[in-house]
Design a protein around this motif. Sequence first.
Motif, short mmCIF file in Angstrom:
data_model
loop_
_atom_site.label_atom_id
_atom_site.label_comp_id
_atom_site.label_asym_id
_atom_site.label_seq_id
_atom_site.Cartn_x
_atom_site.Cartn_y
_atom_site.Cartn_z
N THR A 43 67.81 103.10 -31.22
CA THR A 43 67.54 102.03 -32.06
C THR A 43 68.81 102.13 -33.16
OG1 THR A 43 65.24 101.81 -31.55
CG2 THR A 43 66.12 100.76 -33.72
N MET A 44 68.85 103.37 -33.76
CA MET A 44 70.03 103.20 -34.83
C MET A 44 71.13 103.14 -34.41
SD MET A 44 70.62 106.59 -37.03
CE MET A 44 71.34 107.52 -35.78
N LEU A 45 71.40 103.86 -33.20
CA LEU A 45 72.79 103.52 -32.40
C LEU A 45 73.03 102.09 -32.37
CD1 LEU A 45 75.43 104.57 -30.97
CD2 LEU A 45 74.11 104.53 -28.89
N HIS A 46 72.24 101.50 -31.73
CA HIS A 46 72.28 99.85 -31.78
C HIS A 46 72.78 99.21 -32.96
CE1 HIS A 46 71.39 100.04 -27.44
NE2 HIS A 46 70.28 100.46 -27.68
N LEU A 47 71.92 99.45 -33.90
CA LEU A 47 72.10 98.93 -35.44
C LEU A 47 73.48 99.25 -35.97
CD1 LEU A 47 68.53 99.82 -36.89
CD2 LEU A 47 69.40 97.27 -36.35
N VAL A 48 73.99 100.50 -35.80
CA VAL A 48 75.25 100.85 -36.37
C VAL A 48 76.42 100.36 -35.58
CG1 VAL A 48 76.63 103.02 -36.45
CG2 VAL A 48 74.38 103.27 -37.25
N MET A 49 76.39 100.17 -34.33
CA MET A 49 77.00 99.77 -33.45
C MET A 49 77.45 98.16 -33.63
SD MET A 49 78.39 102.26 -32.16
CE MET A 49 79.79 101.52 -31.55
N VAL A 50 76.52 97.35 -34.04
CA VAL A 50 76.50 95.70 -34.46
C VAL A 50 77.62 95.89 -35.39
CG1 VAL A 50 75.34 94.26 -35.50
CG2 VAL A 50 74.09 95.20 -33.53
N GLU A 51 77.34 96.68 -36.76
CA GLU A 51 78.21 96.59 -37.97
C GLU A 51 79.68 97.19 -37.43
OE1 GLU A 51 77.01 95.62 -40.67
OE2 GLU A 51 78.90 96.01 -41.85
N ALA A 52 79.62 98.25 -36.42
CA ALA A 52 81.06 98.77 -36.34
C ALA A 52 81.83 97.77 -35.59
CB ALA A 52 80.90 99.93 -35.39
N ILE A 53 81.30 97.17 -34.61
CA ILE A 53 81.95 95.95 -33.87
C ILE A 53 82.36 94.91 -34.90
CG2 ILE A 53 81.68 94.21 -32.08
CD1 ILE A 53 79.63 96.33 -30.71
N ARG A 54 81.51 94.58 -35.72
CA ARG A 54 81.84 93.40 -36.62
C ARG A 54 82.97 93.91 -37.44
NH1 ARG A 54 80.67 91.43 -41.65
NH2 ARG A 54 79.49 93.24 -42.32
N ARG A 55 83.14 95.03 -37.98
CA ARG A 55 84.13 95.47 -38.55
C ARG A 55 85.31 95.85 -37.89
NH1 ARG A 55 82.37 97.57 -44.42
NH2 ARG A 55 79.95 96.74 -44.64
N ASN A 56 85.24 95.93 -36.70
CA ASN A 56 86.24 96.51 -35.80
C ASN A 56 86.61 97.91 -36.00
OD1 ASN A 56 87.79 96.45 -33.49
ND2 ASN A 56 89.69 95.67 -34.55
N ARG A 57 85.49 98.96 -36.46
CA ARG A 57 86.04 100.06 -36.74
C ARG A 57 85.28 101.08 -35.60
NH1 ARG A 57 84.12 101.87 -42.92
NH2 ARG A 57 84.48 103.78 -42.03
N LYS A 58 85.64 102.10 -35.49
CA LYS A 58 85.38 103.23 -34.56
C LYS A 58 84.26 104.14 -35.01
CE LYS A 58 87.94 103.76 -30.23
NZ LYS A 58 88.42 104.74 -29.49
N VAL A 59 83.42 104.42 -34.53
CA VAL A 59 82.53 105.67 -35.02
C VAL A 59 82.30 106.81 -34.09
CG1 VAL A 59 81.03 104.17 -36.49
CG2 VAL A 59 80.38 104.49 -34.31
N GLY A 60 81.95 107.80 -34.55
CA GLY A 60 81.64 109.18 -33.46
C GLY A 60 80.22 108.88 -32.86
N LEU A 61 80.37 109.43 -31.85
CA LEU A 61 78.88 109.34 -31.14
C LEU A 61 78.75 110.77 -30.74
CD1 LEU A 61 76.57 107.83 -30.25
CD2 LEU A 61 77.55 106.96 -28.19
N PHE A 62 77.80 111.62 -31.11
CA PHE A 62 77.48 113.08 -31.01
C PHE A 62 76.03 113.02 -30.30
CE2 PHE A 62 75.49 116.92 -32.13
CZ PHE A 62 76.15 117.74 -31.87
#
Lengths: 404, 119
Positions: A43-62
Amino acid sequence: MNAQSKRMLGISVLTASEQRIAWTFDNFECICVSFSGGKDSTTMLHLVMVEAIRRNRKVGLFFLDWEAQYKITIDHVQRCFDLYANYVDPYWVTLPFRTVNAVSQFEPEWICWEHGKEALWVRDRPPMTISDEAFFPFYSYPMTFEEFVPEFGRWYGQGKSTAIMVGIRAGESLMRWRTVTNSHKHMLDGQLWTTWVGDGTYNVYPIYDWKTADIWRYAGKTGTPQNPLYNLMYKAGVPLHNQRICEPYGNEQRRGLWLFHVIEPETWGRIVARVNGANTGALYSGERGNVMGNGQITKPDNHTWESYVMLLLSSMPSATAEHYKNKIAVYLKWYRDRGYPDGIPDCFDGDTAQKALPSWRIVCKVLLKNDYWCKGLCFSPTKQKSYANYLRIMKNRRTKWGLI
Amino acid sequence: MRACLSLEAIGEDAIGHLRLGRVRCNAAIPGSADAIIGSVAEWQRWGVWTVDDRDNPIREVYGHKDYSRANRMGSRGVTVSYMLEPGRYMVKSPVSWRKTDMYICAVTDDGRIVRERSI
């Protein structure tokens, strides 16, 4: 937020989490999601990715792959990595890690992806995962997960401000509640849902106030992929609040071992063969009493708790017994210097074998539970690289103290 | 976006003793330590301060001390980490037991630290 009580903010937990995630993106240069494949971190991953995609930023996925995991979970993890492939730096780690095996006294620790035991591995390493031990400069064989994670945060951030998103919820356990509400910890801007872990790295808990029902409500309303293992757990009769996914042989986790042969019989065969005691754990971890030290424990009538402890120690493999004796010696010394010069009591009225007051009964419970790092006696794990040194020091100290 | 600045607090153990000694002396004879030792800030060789338009320090920024890589005494290896918001700062950073680097820097909106001039 007042650490002592809940205060409603007048917004939903979803809105609050979105605000926390947006704040994290505003304030941190590097962001990494700590992912386990469970419902909360998904759930947290989906929430974070919504924001990352909106800002066009890459995040690490561990993701730390414990080897002995459900195939369904691994398929789900793969699906999530594929789903966000364009917006994540993937860190699917399949390195050997040492961790507790609470179902055996002969093998109190096990190492996932252990060298030389390839034939026994529960499954093969997935392709494209990080299995090269030189990939992380700080890695040493076989470090523990607890040693690895803070170092990973530092390494990932490379000196920049870094947020490690962790999907824990305060409602899950008292320890997790304390993690969030501890007002004495170092945090950023007084936000209790952040914890400083070193250099510029903070743990961030954006869904700390969610309940189990909120997790499923989010999955149901948004249609985002969730781990289908939970459906099978539900069908197998596991209550909603007891459904957990983690390493299989730990002190708390061993209670879920029986599920393997119900849900994935083909994996179960390899889980049993992988470490000592897995089948015993599956059969008896749910039992209360002396078998696994859960709930009320009893002693033979002709024994005191102290003599029963000695009996249990004498029945253990020598290395395991020595390990426990070292811990018990420190425990006895601590209380000898603090109000119990003649030794700790055998037990006391109303003794429930909790940590508040010392007694031999508590020590006995720790041994029966296979609590290898003696968390029940308020110990924390010894660092792996210091363990040999620790044994040498303790040998001298025990001779000097003359306690056990 | 915040920027992270980490400094090594060389001699952290001595500053700790100095602080403790100062408190004890002042408790025994009020004002005695202030007169003899002076302010601990004068002895402190590291820190980050916000600055005004003329680069005068205004307020010390709070930093988190990390002892996980320190030596036994705490004299070397102690790092202090600061999470800096965009703005201008004065930085005092020890580079050895004898040398201290002092400079003015700016944190940009995208979280970069730009060194402006040495002091």
